[in-house]
Design an enzyme around this catalytic site. Structure first.
Site, PDB file in Angstrom:
ATOM      1  N   CYS A   1       0.764   1.978   0.455  1.00 52.69           N
ATOM      2  CA  CYS A   1       0.198   2.511  -0.710  1.00 52.69           C
ATOM      3  C   CYS A   1       0.013   4.182  -0.293  1.00 52.69           C
ATOM      4  O   CYS A   1      -0.451   4.443   0.773  1.00 52.69           O
ATOM      5  CB  CYS A   1      -0.904   2.036  -1.143  1.00 52.69           C
ATOM      6  SG  CYS A   1      -0.717   0.475  -1.901  1.00 52.69           S
TER       7      CYS A   1
ATOM      8  N   CYS B   1      -7.187   0.342  -1.425  1.00 52.98           N
ATOM      9  CA  CYS B   1      -6.086  -0.095  -0.830  1.00 52.98           C
ATOM     10  C   CYS B   1      -6.016   0.216   0.492  1.00 52.98           C
ATOM     11  O   CYS B   1      -5.713   1.445   0.769  1.00 52.98           O
ATOM     12  CB  CYS B   1      -4.885  -0.397  -1.679  1.00 52.98           C
ATOM     13  SG  CYS B   1      -3.891  -1.536  -0.743  1.00 52.98           S
TER      14      CYS B   1
ATOM     15  N   CYS C   1      -3.725  -0.811   2.683  1.00 52.52           N
ATOM     16  CA  CYS C   1      -2.431  -1.168   3.274  1.00 52.52           C
ATOM     17  C   CYS C   1      -1.591   0.123   3.414  1.00 52.52           C
ATOM     18  O   CYS C   1      -2.045   1.329   3.170  1.00 52.52           O
ATOM     19  CB  CYS C   1      -1.834  -2.242   2.347  1.00 52.52           C
ATOM     20  SG  CYS C   1      -0.502  -1.370   1.295  1.00 52.52           S
TER      21      CYS C   1
HETATM   22  N1  LIG Z   1      -0.778  -5.609   6.265  1.00 52.52           N
HETATM   23  C1  LIG Z   1       0.453  -4.971   5.324  1.00 52.52           C
HETATM   24  C2  LIG Z   1      -0.002  -5.398   4.089  1.00 52.52           C
HETATM   25  C3  LIG Z   1       0.937  -4.980   2.949  1.00 52.52           C
HETATM   26  C4  LIG Z   1       0.510  -5.526   1.689  1.00 52.52           C
HETATM   27  O1  LIG Z   1       0.901  -6.740   1.538  1.00 52.52           O
HETATM   28  N2  LIG Z   1       0.144  -4.564   0.561  1.00 52.52           N
HETATM   29  C5  LIG Z   1      -0.084  -5.239  -0.725  1.00 52.52           C
HETATM   30  C6  LIG Z   1      -1.096  -4.459  -1.460  1.00 52.52           C
HETATM   31  S1  LIG Z   1      -0.658  -2.958  -1.882  1.00 52.52           S
HETATM   32  C7  LIG Z   1       1.013  -5.682  -1.576  1.00 52.52           C
HETATM   33  O2  LIG Z   1       0.769  -6.247  -2.439  1.00 52.52           O
HETATM   34  N3  LIG Z   1       2.222  -5.138  -1.232  1.00 52.52           N
HETATM   35  C8  LIG Z   1       3.327  -5.278  -2.101  1.00 52.52           C
HETATM   36  C9  LIG Z   1       4.492  -4.287  -1.741  1.00 52.52           C
HETATM   37  O3  LIG Z   1       4.140  -3.376  -0.895  1.00 52.52           O
HETATM   38  O4  LIG Z   1       5.706  -4.295  -2.451  1.00 52.52           O
HETATM   39  C10 LIG Z   1       0.535  -3.385   5.652  1.00 52.52           C
HETATM   40  O5  LIG Z   1      -0.734  -2.874   5.646  1.00 52.52           O
HETATM   41  O6  LIG Z   1       1.395  -3.016   5.588  1.00 52.52           O
HETATM   42 ZN   LIG Z   2      -1.651  -1.303  -1.023  1.00 54.21          ZN
END
Ligand SMILES: N[C@@H](CCC(=O)N[C@@H](CS)C(=O)NCC(=O)O)C(=O)O
Ligand SMILES: [Zn+2]
Ligand SMILES: [Zn+2]
Length: 191
Positions: free
Chosen positions: A55, A50, A52
């Site tokens: 994480c 991932c 993002c």
């Molecule tokens: N572009 C954003 C995307 C964040 C995002 O949507 N992460 C996904 C993949 S882990 C998700 O499901 N997030 C839900 C959460 O963080 O609770 C970032 O990088 O912060």
């Molecule tokens: Zn993530």
């Protein structure tokens, strides 16, 4: 020749190998003193890289390696008092160790297609053999944590070379799963 693209210490040397019959293990945080230990029964599902920003990743990694397990397969064994939720308003309630920062488990509690699942980082398992990552999600998001946009083609090429088909959201199987849940909830699709 282009410099080798670095993604994550575990992925850079080729993917870790799964073992049929892997029946779970214990996640251990990075603290030398009083590490948090969390037991997981059974193998992980939907393991992936991932990109993002939310994480947990080991230092220097561009991607996290994250998978899901049902919430009832998780038991905090030791030093759970060190855990704190990173962002209580997030969908994934990431429980991080306040000593070392490692995210130990992240339940989805609110009404959502992933409700009842916990996100975990299998690289923190004491044992090898867990199902390896199978795709890469939220790849464009690595730009948000500082990756040069010009490096994206090489990074996507390296992910593809490893068999981790890159996506800028989740993979098609999970996006279809989410859309099916939503269509059933609205009544568009009859269950
Ligand atoms: N572009 C954003 C995307 C964040 C995002 O949507 N992460 C996904 C993949 S882990 C998700 O499901 N997030 C839900 C959460 O963080 O609770 C970032 O990088 O912060
Ligand atoms: Zn993530
Ligand atoms: Zn720790």
């Amino acid at each position: 020749m282009a410099a080798t693209v670095s993604l994550h210490p575990l992925l850079d040397q080729g993917l870790p190998k799964g073992r049929a019959g892997f029946s779970g293990s214990i996640l251990v945080c990075a603290c030398a003193d009083k590490p948090v230990k969390v037991k997981v029964e059974g193998d992980v599902a939907h393991n992936h890289a991932c990109g993002c920003t939310k994480c947990w990743k080991p230092s220097g990694a561009t991607f996290s390696v994250v998978a899901v397990v049902p919430h009832d397969k998780i038991t905090v064994l030791e030093n759970g008092d060190k855990l704190e939720i990173v962002d209580k308003s997030a969908l994934i309630q990431r429980h991080a160790c306040t000593g070392c920062g490692v995210h130990m488990y992240g339940p989805v509690e609110r009404e959502h297609p992933f409700q009842g699942l916990d996100f975990i980082h299998p690289e923190r398992f004491e044992d090898d053999g867990w199902a390896p990552p199978g795709f890469a999600a939220f790849v464009s998001s690595i730009i948000e944590s500082g990756t040069n946009p010009d490096d994206m083609p090489a990074i996507r090429a390296r992910l593809s070379e490893l068999g981790l088909t890159p996506s800028d959201c989740l993979n098609s199987a999970l996006m279809d799963y989410i859309a099916t849940w939503t269509a059933k909830k609205s009544g568009v699709l009859k269950s």
